[in-house]
Design an enzyme around this catalytic site. Structure first.
Site, PDB file in Angstrom:
ATOM      1  CD  GLN A   1      10.157   7.136   6.728  1.00  0.00           C
ATOM      2  OE1 GLN A   1      11.201   7.361   7.301  1.00  0.00           O
ATOM      3  NE2 GLN A   1       9.310   8.100   6.457  1.00  0.00           N
TER       4      GLN A   1
ATOM      5  CG  ASP B   1       7.001   6.720   9.324  1.00  0.00           C
ATOM      6  OD1 ASP B   1       6.098   6.199   9.987  1.00  0.00           O
ATOM      7  OD2 ASP B   1       6.798   7.559   8.437  1.00  0.00           O
TER       8      ASP B   1
ATOM      9  CD  GLU C   1       8.407  10.313  11.533  1.00  0.00           C
ATOM     10  OE1 GLU C   1       8.699   9.237  10.999  1.00  0.00           O
ATOM     11  OE2 GLU C   1       8.849  10.673  12.634  1.00  0.00           O
TER      12      GLU C   1
ATOM     13  N   GLY D   1      22.007  15.584  28.170  1.00  0.00           N
ATOM     14  CA  GLY D   1      22.780  14.850  29.168  1.00  0.00           C
ATOM     15  C   GLY D   1      23.316  15.777  30.242  1.00  0.00           C
ATOM     16  N   GLY D   2      24.300  15.296  30.960  1.00  0.00           N
ATOM     17  CA  GLY D   2      24.819  16.065  32.088  1.00  0.00           C
ATOM     18  C   GLY D   2      25.884  17.079  31.695  1.00  0.00           C
TER      19      GLY D   2
HETATM   20  N1  COA Z   1      -4.229  -6.808  -2.121  1.00  0.00           N
HETATM   21  C1  COA Z   1      -5.456  -6.384  -1.793  1.00  0.00           C
HETATM   22  N2  COA Z   1      -5.696  -5.369  -0.924  1.00  0.00           N
HETATM   23  C2  COA Z   1      -4.618  -4.760  -0.419  1.00  0.00           C
HETATM   24  C3  COA Z   1      -3.304  -5.135  -0.716  1.00  0.00           C
HETATM   25  C4  COA Z   1      -3.114  -6.216  -1.625  1.00  0.00           C
HETATM   26  N3  COA Z   1      -1.936  -6.636  -1.992  1.00  0.00           N
HETATM   27  N4  COA Z   1      -2.473  -4.331  -0.041  1.00  0.00           N
HETATM   28  C5  COA Z   1      -3.225  -3.465   0.659  1.00  0.00           C
HETATM   29  N5  COA Z   1      -4.530  -3.723   0.436  1.00  0.00           N
HETATM   30  C6  COA Z   1      -5.677  -3.038   1.000  1.00  0.00           C
HETATM   31  C7  COA Z   1      -5.938  -3.444   2.417  1.00  0.00           C
HETATM   32  O1  COA Z   1      -6.549  -4.705   2.481  1.00  0.00           O
HETATM   33  C8  COA Z   1      -6.824  -2.303   2.904  1.00  0.00           C
HETATM   34  O2  COA Z   1      -8.151  -2.555   2.533  1.00  0.00           O
HETATM   35  P1  COA Z   1      -9.384  -2.568   3.584  1.00  0.00           P
HETATM   36  O3  COA Z   1      -9.277  -1.312   4.395  1.00  0.00           O
HETATM   37  O4  COA Z   1     -10.563  -2.590   2.665  1.00  0.00           O
HETATM   38  O5  COA Z   1      -9.277  -3.769   4.427  1.00  0.00           O
HETATM   39  C9  COA Z   1      -6.354  -1.120   2.058  1.00  0.00           C
HETATM   40  O6  COA Z   1      -5.458  -1.666   1.085  1.00  0.00           O
HETATM   41  C10 COA Z   1      -5.705   0.013   2.769  1.00  0.00           C
HETATM   42  O7  COA Z   1      -4.767  -0.403   3.768  1.00  0.00           O
HETATM   43  P2  COA Z   1      -4.350   0.644   4.914  1.00  0.00           P
HETATM   44  O8  COA Z   1      -3.247   0.050   5.716  1.00  0.00           O
HETATM   45  O9  COA Z   1      -5.581   1.059   5.670  1.00  0.00           O
HETATM   46  O10 COA Z   1      -3.752   1.849   4.068  1.00  0.00           O
HETATM   47  P3  COA Z   1      -4.062   3.412   4.191  1.00  0.00           P
HETATM   48  O11 COA Z   1      -3.343   4.045   3.041  1.00  0.00           O
HETATM   49  O12 COA Z   1      -5.509   3.714   4.290  1.00  0.00           O
HETATM   50  O13 COA Z   1      -3.378   3.847   5.577  1.00  0.00           O
HETATM   51  C11 COA Z   1      -1.512   4.048   7.087  1.00  0.00           C
HETATM   52  C12 COA Z   1      -1.995   4.029   5.630  1.00  0.00           C
HETATM   53  C13 COA Z   1       0.002   4.121   7.067  1.00  0.00           C
HETATM   54  C14 COA Z   1      -2.077   5.260   7.818  1.00  0.00           C
HETATM   55  C15 COA Z   1      -1.988   2.760   7.790  1.00  0.00           C
HETATM   56  O14 COA Z   1      -1.589   1.647   7.029  1.00  0.00           O
HETATM   57  C16 COA Z   1      -1.469   2.625   9.219  1.00  0.00           C
HETATM   58  O15 COA Z   1      -1.939   3.272  10.142  1.00  0.00           O
HETATM   59  N6  COA Z   1      -0.494   1.743   9.422  1.00  0.00           N
HETATM   60  C17 COA Z   1       0.056   1.429  10.728  1.00  0.00           C
HETATM   61  C18 COA Z   1       0.969   2.525  11.230  1.00  0.00           C
HETATM   62  C19 COA Z   1       2.071   2.850  10.268  1.00  0.00           C
HETATM   63  O16 COA Z   1       2.859   2.012   9.887  1.00  0.00           O
HETATM   64  N7  COA Z   1       2.178   4.145   9.956  1.00  0.00           N
HETATM   65  C20 COA Z   1       3.311   4.690   9.306  1.00  0.00           C
HETATM   66  C21 COA Z   1       3.364   4.497   7.889  1.00  0.00           C
HETATM   67  S1  COA Z   1       4.929   5.088   7.339  1.00  0.00           S
END
Ligand code: COA
Length: 426
Positions: free
Chosen positions: A17, A168, A139, A247-248
């Site tokens: 998001q 988000d 979030e 607020g106030g």
């Molecule tokens: N090609 C190949 N690999 C891809 C890819 C693509 N096009 N797109 C994503 N990936 C892979 C990444 O390289 C990663 O692999 P790795 O861990 O082996 O390096 C994997 O997908 C997972 O990415 P990640 O961001 O860790 O996803 P997640 O589902 O495990 O975590 C979140 C999701 C949101 C918790 C995390 O991305 C995060 O903390 N983001 C920052 C804060 C944020 O925006 N949070 C709010 C989200 S609404």
């Protein structure tokens, strides 16, 4: 008519998001947003909270309008070459991967800056540098870590998260501002830069008034909090304030006609000082205009609970819309509690393009929230979200200039298609 960000190309590596909120805004302002998704699955939200089998969820469609989608395996050697080319052809890379993911892909800041010194690299992370910077964040984690939850809810209840996605979508909004600011600076310097927005920071920014109150506590009780009027001592941190106004001008949510059966038959009522006399007349308490216990804002502070109870006796006799009409006639600010159903049906929001009906090949017609920021010279038409990989071929050929032979090679390398799943034994 042209759009504000015409000519700006965004390499959109966002998912879920926060990041998609940001790139959707940029797309509405006219940027060409190319969303890069993993072959096969794509953005995980395509399949989350699905209401129709095998069709992109509303979660996905409502966050990814006006974008193009390409599939690309960023861990495949040929895929990395395509990604390098995209970095050279785009102005901004936006990502909200977990910390370290971009580096592991081989596209850390140094590498990107080397490939394209003009590129702006914009990231959402859960936390900024510090003890929690490696954490994954969603979030509600941000709402809790950013000070919102500790100050939301009632004093005698647990902390509460809010339905507005301030962690988000709020952070996505902040990031979009950072990106256009960096683009503006680039006009002068010719250089790209890193833009970071941590979700904790974004939430704290939105909860700024509560940090204000934290510091005021050192100098005495927070007199506009109803807890003050109830003679309940303050602790050492900004408390939860129920529906007190931040607020106030004291305010509270009061019941309207039908509250017994309608969970949204309520209105927010603000006792703004300049219209106090009009309030007294409306609610049938003209004597309060001269009574020293009620005539001035400081005199009213210890009596707020009683004042709002009295106002409620009046509002309970009318619908929230009747209260609104009566109060607005005297410039008394009030806020009817509008349900999502009422908002979806509100004609004026349709007229302004804030609520928009979109047609999608898989799901048919659905409602979305359009661009809440209106520019008079840059209309924001809402186009449906892309299907997974819908524009892969188009981007490879038209943006990157690849030939038929190149595209065939890329396809053969497995960089843009998911490996076939083995057929199940009969
Ligand atoms: N090609 C190949 N690999 C891809 C890819 C693509 N096009 N797109 C994503 N990936 C892979 C990444 O390289 C990663 O692999 P790795 O861990 O082996 O390096 C994997 O997908 C997972 O990415 P990640 O961001 O860790 O996803 P997640 O589902 O495990 O975590 C979140 C999701 C949101 C918790 C995390 O991305 C995060 O903390 N983001 C920052 C804060 C944020 O925006 N949070 C709010 C989200 S609404």
């Amino acid at each position: 008519m042209g759009k504000a960000l015409d000519g700006v190309r965004i390499l959109d590596f966002t998912h879920v998001q926060s990041g998609p909120t940001c790139t959707q805004l940029l797309a509405w302002f006219g940027a060409d947003v190319i969303k890069v998704e993993r072959p096969g699955e794509g953005d995980i939200t395509r399949g989350q909270l699905r209401d129709i089998p095998d069709v992109d969820s509303l979660y996905f469609t409502m966050l990814n309008h006006n974008k193009r989608s390409i599939t690309l395996d960023a861990k495949n050697a040929r895929g990395k070459k395509v990604l390098e080319a995209l970095v050279k052809h785009c102005d901004v890379l936006v990502e909200n991967f977990a910390p370290g993911v971009l580096d592991r892909m081989g596209f850390g800041w140094e590498r990107i800056h080397q490939l394209n010194p003009r590129m702006i690299v914009a990231s959402v992370k859960g936390f900024g540098p510090g003890p929690y910077e490696e954490c994954k964040v969603y979030e509600n984690v941000a709402q809790c870590a950013g000070g919102s939850a500790s100050t939301t809810g009632f004093r005698d209840g647990p902390p509460l998260v809010t339905g507005a996605q301030i962690g988000d979508s709020g952070t996505g909004l902040h990031l979009a501002l950072g990106i256009v600011t960096a683009l503006y600076q680039r006009v002068r310097t010719g250089r790209g830069q890193k833009v970071l927005c941590a979700m904790q920071d974004g939430v704290l920014n939105l909860a700024r008034v509560k940090l204000r109150d934290q510091q005021r506590l050192k100098h005495g009780p927070l007199t506009e909090y109803s807890q003050y009027g109830e003679n309940i001592p303050f602790g050492d941190a900004t408390p939860r304030a129920g529906n007190d106004s931040g607020g106030g001008q004291p305010g509270w949510i009061v019941k309207c006609k039908g509250w017994e059966t309608d969970p949204n038959a309520y209105i927010y009522f603000i006792t703004q000082a300049p219209v106090w006399e009009a309030i007294c007349d409306l609610i049938g308490k003209p004597e309060w205009k001269t009574d020293p216990d009620y005539a001035t804002p400081p005199a009213r502070l210890p009596r707020l609970r009683y004042i709002f109870d009295t106002i409620e006796e009046w509002t309970k006799t009318m619908s929230k819309f009747e209260v609104m009409d009566k109060c607005n006639a005297h410039d008394i600010p009030v806020g009817p509690i509008l349900s999502m159903r009422e908002l979806a049906e509100e004609p004026s929001l349709r007229t302004t393009g804030t609520v928009v009906e979109v047609d999608h090949p898989g799901r048919g017609k659905y409602l979305t929230v359009g661009n809440p920021v209106k520019l008079s010279d840059s209309p924001a038409d809402v186009r449906r979200s892309p299907l997974l990989g819908e524009h892969t071929d188009e981007v490879l050929r038209k943006v990157l200039g690849y030939s038929d032979k190149d595209v065939a090679e890329i396809k053969a390398s497995g960089a843009i298609t998911a490996p076939e799943k083995p057929a199940k034994a009969a």
